[in-house]
Write an enzyme that holds these catalytic residues in place. Structure first.
Site, PDB file in Angstrom:
ATOM      1  CG  HIS A 368      -1.629  -7.452  -5.790  1.00 43.87           C
ATOM      2  ND1 HIS A 368      -2.418  -6.430  -6.246  1.00 43.87           N
ATOM      3  CD2 HIS A 368      -0.365  -7.023  -5.882  1.00 43.87           C
ATOM      4  CE1 HIS A 368      -1.657  -5.418  -6.582  1.00 43.87           C
ATOM      5  NE2 HIS A 368      -0.407  -5.757  -6.385  1.00 43.87           N
ATOM      6  CB  CYS A 683      11.709  -9.487   8.800  1.00 47.54           C
ATOM      7  SG  CYS A 683      11.981  -8.037   7.782  1.00 47.54           S
TER       8      CYS A 683
HETATM    9  C1  PEP Z   1      12.143  -7.996   2.395  1.00 50.16           C
HETATM   10  O1  PEP Z   1      12.328  -7.245   1.441  1.00 50.16           O
HETATM   11  O2  PEP Z   1      12.979  -8.850   2.755  1.00 50.16           O
HETATM   12  C2  PEP Z   1      10.911  -7.913   3.176  1.00 50.16           C
HETATM   13  C3  PEP Z   1      10.760  -8.592   4.295  1.00 50.16           C
HETATM   14  O3  PEP Z   1       9.892  -7.156   2.690  1.00 50.16           O
HETATM   15  P1  PEP Z   1       8.963  -7.595   1.455  1.00 50.16           P
HETATM   16  O4  PEP Z   1       9.227  -9.030   1.153  1.00 50.16           O
HETATM   17  O5  PEP Z   1       7.567  -7.346   1.886  1.00 50.16           O
HETATM   18  O6  PEP Z   1       9.435  -6.677   0.384  1.00 50.16           O
END
Ligand code: PEP
Ligand code: MG
Length: 757
Positions: A368, A683
Site C-alpha cells: 500500500h 484508465c
Molecule cells: C486497472 O486495472 O487498469 C486499473 C485502472 O485499476 P487498478 O490499477 O486500480 O487495479
C-alpha cells in the site's frame, strides 16, 4: 572457561567502571581495558582497533608486539578485523588463519595464535572499532564469552565517544572507500528522481551510558519501560479499530506474546545485575538475539525474531526517552526517508513538500505504501537490505527511481551526471508545464480527452496543475487503505465533496471500492484467510456485492456529496453484466431512499463499467445498452489476457502492451462501443506512455485517464501526431503484425516526428 567468564562478567564490569571513572588519558584507559579483558578471559591476546581516517588502527594490545600499536592499520573490509567492522558482525574462529579474509601482519607477531574472536564496537548501529581476543590453542569461544566481549565493546563505544575518538568517516558499507561513496541498488517501486538529505524514519538510538551507577535504579527503569510497552501493545490489540481478525491481529498477538515473555525480561535483569545500565542491558540481549537470528534457517521463525527485534527497539526507545518518528520531529527541506518498511498512514504523516524520496529495506510493488507514494509523486526504491548500514543520517543521497539506484555521499562526478539528468528532466517538465493550458488536439485537428487518475484528497489539485480534462479514475479505496478502520460514511462523503469542489465543474469518475487481491484491508473480515490466486479472487465488485452494507454506505456518501451536481460512478472488475445491474440497483436504492426523505440529489447520475475481465468483452452486446461509459483498466485486463501476474517482477518485462493480442482485443472493444454510441476510454497505466497511447489513438481511442505526471508528455505526443496516419498505421500493423511491433511503431513515430519523450 565458560564458568570463569560468567564469574568474571561482573568482575570485568567492575573493572571497566573504575577505568571509566579514572582521570587518565583515553590511551591509558584503552591499555587498561585490554588488560582487564585478557586477564578475565585468560587470553594471550586482547586488542582494540579503532577507526581513524577510514582505517582500523591498532590502538591498544596485550599479547601482540607493542611496536605494532598505531602502526598496524587495516582497511575497512581487510583481514578479520576489517571484515568484522565492515559487516558489523562477530567472528568466532578456532583457526584464524583458515578464514579466507585472514591477513597476516608480521609486525604484530600473531602467527603463534590460533583461535580468534572479535566483536564490533558499535556506535549508532555502525562499527567504529573492533575488540578482539586470541588464544594460542585452537578453540571456539562460547556464547557467554562472546557476550562478555560485546558488553566490553559497548562500554568502549561510550569511552571512545567521550574521548572524542570517533572517526568522522566511520561509515560502514562504504562501497568506494576512497571517495566515501556508496552505490545502492534496489527494486524499482516508484519512478522519479530526487536529491536530498537522509533522514531515518525512526532515528537510531544512542546509548549514552553503559555502566550502571545504581543497579536498583536501572532495574526500576527497565521495569517501568516494560510496563509501558505492555500497555501500548495491549491497547493496540484491544483497540476496536484494528479488528479482531486478520494478519495484522496475528502480528500484534505475537508482539503481545513476546512483550510478556518472562525469559526476555529475566535476561535483561541478569545483565543489569552484572552492572549494565537499562539501555545497555536491553541492547546486550538484543545483540544476543540478533546473533541467534543470523543462525536461524527457518524464514517463519526468523520473521518472528524480527518482531522481537522490533520490540527491543521499542523498549529501548521508551527507556531512553528517544520517542517518535521523523514525521513528528519535522523534516529538513529536501528529505530522503530511510526506513525498514512503512505503512501508508505513516507515509502520509510526512510533509509532502519536504519529502523528496523514500528508500526501504523491504517493500514491494503492490504494498500500500507504494501505491500511496506513487499517488504522492514520491520516488521509492525498495529491497535495499543494507540501507541503514550504508546511509548515515545527514548524508547526501541522490535517488534515481528510474534506475532503482541511490548514490550516497556522491562524488562530484556522479553528482554532476545526476544533476545533468535531473536538469534534463526539469527542462522537459517545464516544457510540458507550458502545455498546461494548451488543449490536446492532434496535428490534424481531433480533440482527445486527457484526464488524470487520482485517489488522495490533494490529487484534485493536480488536475488544474497539469491542465487535465477531469478525473477519469478516482480510486476511492485509497481512503480505505490508509485508514486503520473502515472509513465512516461521513468521512467518505467529505472526501468526495472536496474532490468535486476542487474539480470545479470538470468531470470526476468515482470508482467504487476496489479492494481485495493485492489491496488488503486488515479490518475487513473474510479477506484474512488468504487466497491461492488473490488477483482472481474475492475482490473489487465481487466483494462489494457480497458486503452490500459497505457498498450501500459508499453509494449514499457519493450521492450526498454530489448533491446538485453530476455524479459519475464506475464499478471495477465486472465479469458478467448482471454484476453491473446489481451494483447499479444498490446505488439506485440509495437514491430512492434519499429522494423519499426530500434530500437534495445529484443533477444526473452516470453509470460506468470497468473492462478488466476478458469475459466481459464477449457480452458487450448485453452490457453496452445499460451503461453510460466504459473504462478499460489495462493493468488488470492485460494481466488476465496474458495470464501474467501484474505484481510479479519476473514477468514485468515479459509481455509487451504493444502486442497484437492486446491491441486487437482493445480494437474490438472500441469498435463495439463506437457502434453502440457508448463513450470508451483507457484508465490503466498503458495510456500514460507515449508510444502506447499513440497506438491506442491509432485503434480509435479518444479518452484517456492517466497519472498526472504523464499529462505533459502525452499532450505533447498528441499535438505532434497525425491521427489519420496513426489509424492507417495501426490498421496495417494489426493486419499483418511485424515480429517486433514496438520497434516498428517507434520507427514510424521517429519518421513522423511524433514527440515520444
Ligand atoms: C486497472 O486495472 O487498469 C486499473 C485502472 O485499476 P487498478 O490499477 O486500480 O487495479
Ligand atoms: Mg484494476
Amino acid at each position: 572457561m565458560a564458568d570463569a567468564s560468567i564469574a568474571s562478567a561482573r568482575e570485568i564490569l567492575t573493572g571497566l567502571h573504575e577505568v571509566m571513572a579514572s582521570r587518565t588519558s583515553a590511551q591509558a584507559k584503552l591499555n587498561k581495558v585490554v588488560n582487564i579483558v585478557a586477564e578475565a578471559m585468560h587470553s594471550e591476546v586482547c586488542s582494540i582497533y579503532l577507526l581513524r581516517d577510514g582505517l582500523l588502527e591498532l590502538y591498544a594490545t596485550v599479547g601482540l608486539n607493542q611496536s605494532a600499536v598505531h602502526v598496524t592499520k587495516l582497511a575497512h573490509g581487510e583481514g578479520l578485523v576489517g571484515t568484522i567492522a565492515k559487516n558489523v558482525e562477530v567472528l568466532n574462529l578456532a583457526e584464524a588463519a583458515s578464514h579466507p579474509e585472514f591477513a597476516y601482519r608480521p609486525e604484530t607477531g600473531e602467527e603463534t595464535f590460533h583461535s580468534f574472536a572479535g566483536v564490533p564496537i558499535i556506535r549508532q548501529e555502525r562499527a567504529v572499532g573492533v575488540l578482539a581476543v586470541q588464544h594460542a590453542d585452537p578453540r571456539a569461544y562460547d556464547d557467554l564469552e562472546i557476550e562478555a566481549l560485546q558488553t566490553v565493546a559497548m562500554v568502549l563505544s561510550e569511552l571512545i565517544a567521550n574521548a572524542g575518538l570517533i572517526d568522522r568517516r566511520a561509515k560502514a558499507g562504504e562501497a568506494d572507500r576512497d571517495a566515501g561513496m556508496a552505490r545502492l541498488k534496489g527494486l524499482k517501486l516508484v519512478v522519479g528522481m530526487a536529491r536530498g538529505t537522509a533522514v531515518y524514519h525512526q532515528p537510531r538510538i544512542l546509548i549514552e551510558h553503559t555502566v550502571a551507577e545504581d543497579i536498583e535504579a536501572e532495574r526500576h527503569r527497565v521495569y517501568s519501560a516494560f510496563r509501558k510497552m505492555r500497555e501500548q501493545i495491549d491497547t493496540m490489540t484491544t483497540q476496536a479499530e484494528f479488528g479482531t481478525a486478520g494478519e495484522h491481529h496475528e502480528v500484534l498477538e505475537t508482539y503481545k506474546m513476546f512483550a510478556y515473555d518472562e525469559g526476555w525480561s529475566r535476561r535483561i535483569n541478569e545483565s543489569i545485575d552484572q552492572g549494565l545500565t537499562a539501555e545497555a542491558a536491553i541492547e546486550r540481549v538484543r545483540q544476543r538475539m540478533k546473533r541467534r537470528m543470523a543462525e536461524i534457517d527457518d524464514p517463519l521463525l526468523a520473521e518472528r525474531m524480527h518482531d522481537l527485534d522490533d520490540l527491543s527497539n521499542r523498549l529501548l526507545r521508551i527507556v531512553s526517552g528517544q520517542l517518535g518518528t521523523a514525521a513528528q520531529a519535522g523534516l529538513p527541506p529536501d528529505a530522503i526517508l530511510i526506513a525498514r518498511n512503512l505503512g501508508p498512514a505513516e507515509l502520509l504523516e510526512y510533509d509532502r513538500r519536504k519529502l523528496k524520496g523514500v528508500i526501504l529495506q523491504e517493500g514491494s510493488l503492490t504494498a500500500h505504501v507504494t501505491i500511496v507514494a506513487r499517488a504522492m509523486g514520491v520516488p521509492v526504491i525498495g529491497r535495499v537490505a543494507d540501507a541503514r548500514q550504508a546511509i548515515s543520517e545527514g548524508d547526501t543521497v541522490l535517488l534515481d527511481g528510474d534506475e532503482a539506484v541511490a548514490f550516497v555521499r556522491p562524488t562530484p562526478a556522479i553528482e554532476e551526471a545526476f544533476n545533468a539528468k535531473l536538469a534534463a528532466g526539469q527542462k522537459r517538465r517545464a516544457a510540458f508545464a507550458a502545455l498546461r493550458d494548451v488543449p490536446p488536439i492532434t496535428a490534424d485537428g481531433t480533440r482527445i480527452t486527457v484526464m488524470v487518475n487520482a485517489g488522495l484528497r490533494d490529487d484534485a489539485a493536480a488536475l488544474t496543475a497539469v491542465g487535465a480534462d477531469g478525473i477519469g479514475l478516482f480510486r476511492t479505496e485509497f481512503q480505505f487503505l490508509v485508514s486503520a478502520t473502515l472509513p465512516r460514511r461521513e468521512s467518505q462523503q467529505r472526501l468526495y465533496r472536496s474532490v468535486l469542489e476542487a474539480a470545479d465543474g470538470k468531470p470526476v469518475v468515482f470508482r467504487t471500492v476496489d479492494v481485495g487481491g493485492d489491496k488488503q484491508l486488515p479490518y475487513l473480515h473474510g479477506l484474512e484467510e488468504g487466497e491461492e490466486n488473490p488477483a482472481l479472487g474475492w475482490r473489487a465488485l465481487r466483494l462489494a456485492l457480497d458486503r452490500s452494507t459497505l457498498m450501500r454506505a459508499q453509494s449514499r456518501a457519493l450521492l450526498e456529496a454530489a448533491a446538485g451536481r453530476e455524479l459519475r460512478v464506475m464499478f471495477p472488475m465486472i465479469s458478467e453484466p448482471w454484476e453491473f445491474d446489481e451494483a447499479k440497483r444498490l446505488v439506485e436504492e440509495q437514491r430512492a431512499w434519499l429522494a423519499a426523505r426530500g434530500k437534495k440529489l445529484p443533477s444526473t447520475v452516470l453509470y460506468g463499467a470497468m473492462m478488466e475481465v476478458p469475459a466481459l468483452a464477449e457480452t458487450l452486446d448485453i452490457l453496452l445498452p445499460k451503461i453510460d461509459f466504459l473504462s478499460i483498466g489495462t493493468n488488470d485486463l492485460t494481466q488476465f489476457l496474458f495470464a501474467a501476474d501484474r505484481a510479479n517482477p519476473k514477468l514485468a518485462e515479459r509481455y509487451d502492451w504493444l502486442s497484437p493480442a492486446i491491441l486487437r482485443f482493445l480494437r474490438r472493444i472500441v469498435r463495439a462501443c463506437d457502434e453502440a454510441g457508448v463513450a470508451v476510454g483507457v484508465c490503466g497505466e498503458m495510456g500514460g506512455r507515449t508510444l502506447e497511447c499513440m497506438a491506442l489513438i491509432g485503434i480509435g481511442l479518444r479518452r484517456f485517464s492517466i497519472t498526472p505526471a504523464a499529462v505533459g508528455p502525452i499532450k505533447a505526443m498528441i499535438r505532434s501526431l497525425n491521427l489519420g496516419g496513426a489509424a492507417e498505421l495501426m490498421d496495417r500493423m494489426l493486419e499483418r503484425p511485424p515480429d517486433n511491433l514496438r520497434a516498428a511503431l517507434s520507427e514510424w513515430a521517429a519518421e513522423q516526428n511524433v514527440s515520444l519523450s
